[in-house]
Design a protein around this motif. Structure first.
Motif, mmCIF file in Angstrom:
data_model
loop_
_atom_site.group_PDB
_atom_site.id
_atom_site.type_symbol
_atom_site.label_atom_id
_atom_site.label_comp_id
_atom_site.label_asym_id
_atom_site.label_seq_id
_atom_site.Cartn_x
_atom_site.Cartn_y
_atom_site.Cartn_z
ATOM 1 N N MET A 13 34.008 -9.606 19.747
ATOM 2 C CA MET A 13 33.342 -10.746 20.376
ATOM 3 C C MET A 13 32.074 -11.131 19.637
ATOM 4 O O MET A 13 31.207 -10.300 19.380
ATOM 5 C CB MET A 13 33.023 -10.399 21.835
ATOM 6 C CG MET A 13 32.416 -11.531 22.614
ATOM 7 S SD MET A 13 32.336 -11.071 24.374
ATOM 8 C CE MET A 13 31.371 -12.431 25.022
ATOM 9 N N LEU A 14 31.964 -12.417 19.274
ATOM 10 C CA LEU A 14 30.801 -12.922 18.556
ATOM 11 C C LEU A 14 30.169 -14.070 19.333
ATOM 12 O O LEU A 14 30.881 -14.941 19.857
ATOM 13 C CB LEU A 14 31.180 -13.432 17.167
ATOM 14 C CG LEU A 14 31.465 -12.414 16.060
ATOM 15 C CD1 LEU A 14 32.746 -11.639 16.319
ATOM 16 C CD2 LEU A 14 31.554 -13.118 14.713
ATOM 17 N N THR A 15 28.850 -14.062 19.410
ATOM 18 C CA THR A 15 28.116 -15.172 20.020
ATOM 19 C C THR A 15 27.280 -15.847 18.949
ATOM 20 O O THR A 15 26.835 -15.214 17.987
ATOM 21 C CB THR A 15 27.211 -14.691 21.164
ATOM 22 O OG1 THR A 15 26.255 -13.755 20.649
ATOM 23 C CG2 THR A 15 28.029 -14.020 22.259
ATOM 24 N N PHE A 16 27.051 -17.152 19.116
ATOM 25 C CA PHE A 16 26.341 -17.933 18.117
ATOM 26 C C PHE A 16 25.288 -18.820 18.767
ATOM 27 O O PHE A 16 25.402 -19.182 19.943
ATOM 28 C CB PHE A 16 27.326 -18.834 17.349
ATOM 29 C CG PHE A 16 28.441 -18.091 16.680
ATOM 30 C CD1 PHE A 16 28.252 -17.484 15.456
ATOM 31 C CD2 PHE A 16 29.692 -17.997 17.280
ATOM 32 C CE1 PHE A 16 29.280 -16.790 14.837
ATOM 33 C CE2 PHE A 16 30.727 -17.314 16.667
ATOM 34 C CZ PHE A 16 30.515 -16.701 15.440
ATOM 35 N N SER A 17 24.298 -19.186 17.980
ATOM 36 C CA SER A 17 23.302 -20.148 18.444
ATOM 37 C C SER A 17 23.965 -21.518 18.568
ATOM 38 O O SER A 17 25.075 -21.743 18.049
ATOM 39 C CB SER A 17 22.142 -20.240 17.443
ATOM 40 O OG SER A 17 22.588 -20.829 16.229
ATOM 41 N N GLY A 18 23.295 -22.440 19.237
ATOM 42 C CA GLY A 18 23.846 -23.784 19.390
ATOM 43 C C GLY A 18 24.091 -24.455 18.052
ATOM 44 O O GLY A 18 25.107 -25.140 17.857
ATOM 45 N N TYR A 19 23.180 -24.271 17.108
ATOM 46 C CA TYR A 19 23.340 -24.866 15.785
ATOM 47 C C TYR A 19 24.553 -24.274 15.074
ATOM 48 O O TYR A 19 25.335 -24.995 14.443
ATOM 49 C CB TYR A 19 22.080 -24.625 14.947
ATOM 50 C CG TYR A 19 22.132 -25.256 13.579
ATOM 51 C CD1 TYR A 19 21.869 -26.619 13.414
ATOM 52 C CD2 TYR A 19 22.459 -24.509 12.459
ATOM 53 C CE1 TYR A 19 21.933 -27.213 12.155
ATOM 54 C CE2 TYR A 19 22.531 -25.093 11.198
ATOM 55 C CZ TYR A 19 22.263 -26.442 11.057
ATOM 56 O OH TYR A 19 22.338 -27.027 9.815
#
Length: 292
Positions: A119-125
């Motif tokens: 599982m990977l999370t990212f910033s909005g950009y």
């Protein structure tokens, strides 16, 4: 870590294509049973919230989260809420990108599937960047212009390098998968926010509504989704704003109000933080029908 007892039911095998990508809004999975295939899978949730099982682990997946699924890993999507979600699914075989780039034993871009980080999370950009890459892939895959297969390989390789660097970067916060326990209360809160993003919410209000202490709510929300409450709410709002800016002729001020921002300046600042562009410049660059 919560194990899904029902996961050890009938398991189906599917032969993967060399490359396949799709983006759909759905309320249930097209593969309702647990399954595996002989291809690498990248699952990206654009909007909504679902539960995803990979092997014996359960993941709460919200908009902006990506899952990496290795070859032959058993997996299944479950939509507890029954509400519509939007997802991008990309499946490919190793041979699809083999041969087009020089071999390098010290760098295997596919090793990102072997790092035990599903599982990977990212910033909005970062989400905007990833979604644009996916959109280009979908366009090439659908329209198949001259040289499309070579461009698909190039885009896929770019995405894989981005993921690899994201995992390797010292700036990337290690997200503990052990914290991603399926918490139905947090799922209910996420579902509530997805349906009521246009209204004003505070941590205290949400905590009171769902009978949970503010401190426990903040920690549980971050542990379960990978985002803070404010980060998640802003991402949901900006995703909807992007649709309104590119597919309607609404004024920017009206868009800001419709997605839940009371202050136009604040909307503009958050929008630029997430997309890298002001609302007007984003509309100019991405307008679906400029004549409308």
């Amino acid at each position: 870590m919560l194990l899904w007892e029902g996961f050890h039911m009938e398991t189906n095998f599917y032969e993967a294509q060399n490359f396949d990508i799709s983006r759909e809004k759905k309320y249930q999975s097209s593969m309702p049973t647990q399954h595996y295939h002989n291809g690498f899978e990248i699952f990206y949730l654009v909007a909504g919230d679902v539960c995803y099982f990979i092997n014996d682990k359960a993941y709460q997946v919200v908009g902006g989260v990506m899952l990496l699924i290795d070859v032959d890993e058993i997996h299944k999507l479950v939509n507890f809420s029954g509400d519509t979600f939007e997802r991008i699914t990309l499946v490919f075989k190793r041979e699809f990108i083999e041969g087009i780039f020089p071999g390098n034993h010290s760098f295997d871009v596919l090793s990102c599937f072997l790092k035990d980080r599903h599982m990977l999370t990212f910033s909005g950009y970062e989400q905007s960047f990833i979604e644009k890459l996916f959109d280009k892939m979908i366009s090439e895959f659908t329209k198949q212009p001259p040289g499309y297969e070579f461009y698909l390989k190039t885009l896929l390789f770019e995405l894989l390098i981005f993921i690899y660097r994201h995992l390797e970067s010292s700036q990337t916060k290690a997200y503990s998968e052990e914290n991603n326990i399926v918490n139905r209360k947090i799922f209910d809160i996420v579902d509530f926010l997805n349906r009521n993003y246009d209204k004003q919410h505070t941590i205290r209000d949400i905590s009171s509504r769902f009978f949970i202490s503010p401190s426990y709510f903040c920690k549980s929300f971050r542990d379960s989704t990978g985002f803070t409450f404010t980060e998640y709410l802003n991402n949901v709002r900006i995703k909807e704003a992007r649709v309104l800016l590119t597919q309607t002729g609404m004024k920017v001020a009206d868009v800001a109000e419709k997605v839940g921002f009371e202050n136009l300046t604040h909307f503009g600042r958050v929008f630029k933080e997430i997309t890298g562009l002001s609302p007007l410049k984003y509309r100019q660059a991405n307008r679906v029908n400029p004549a409308s």
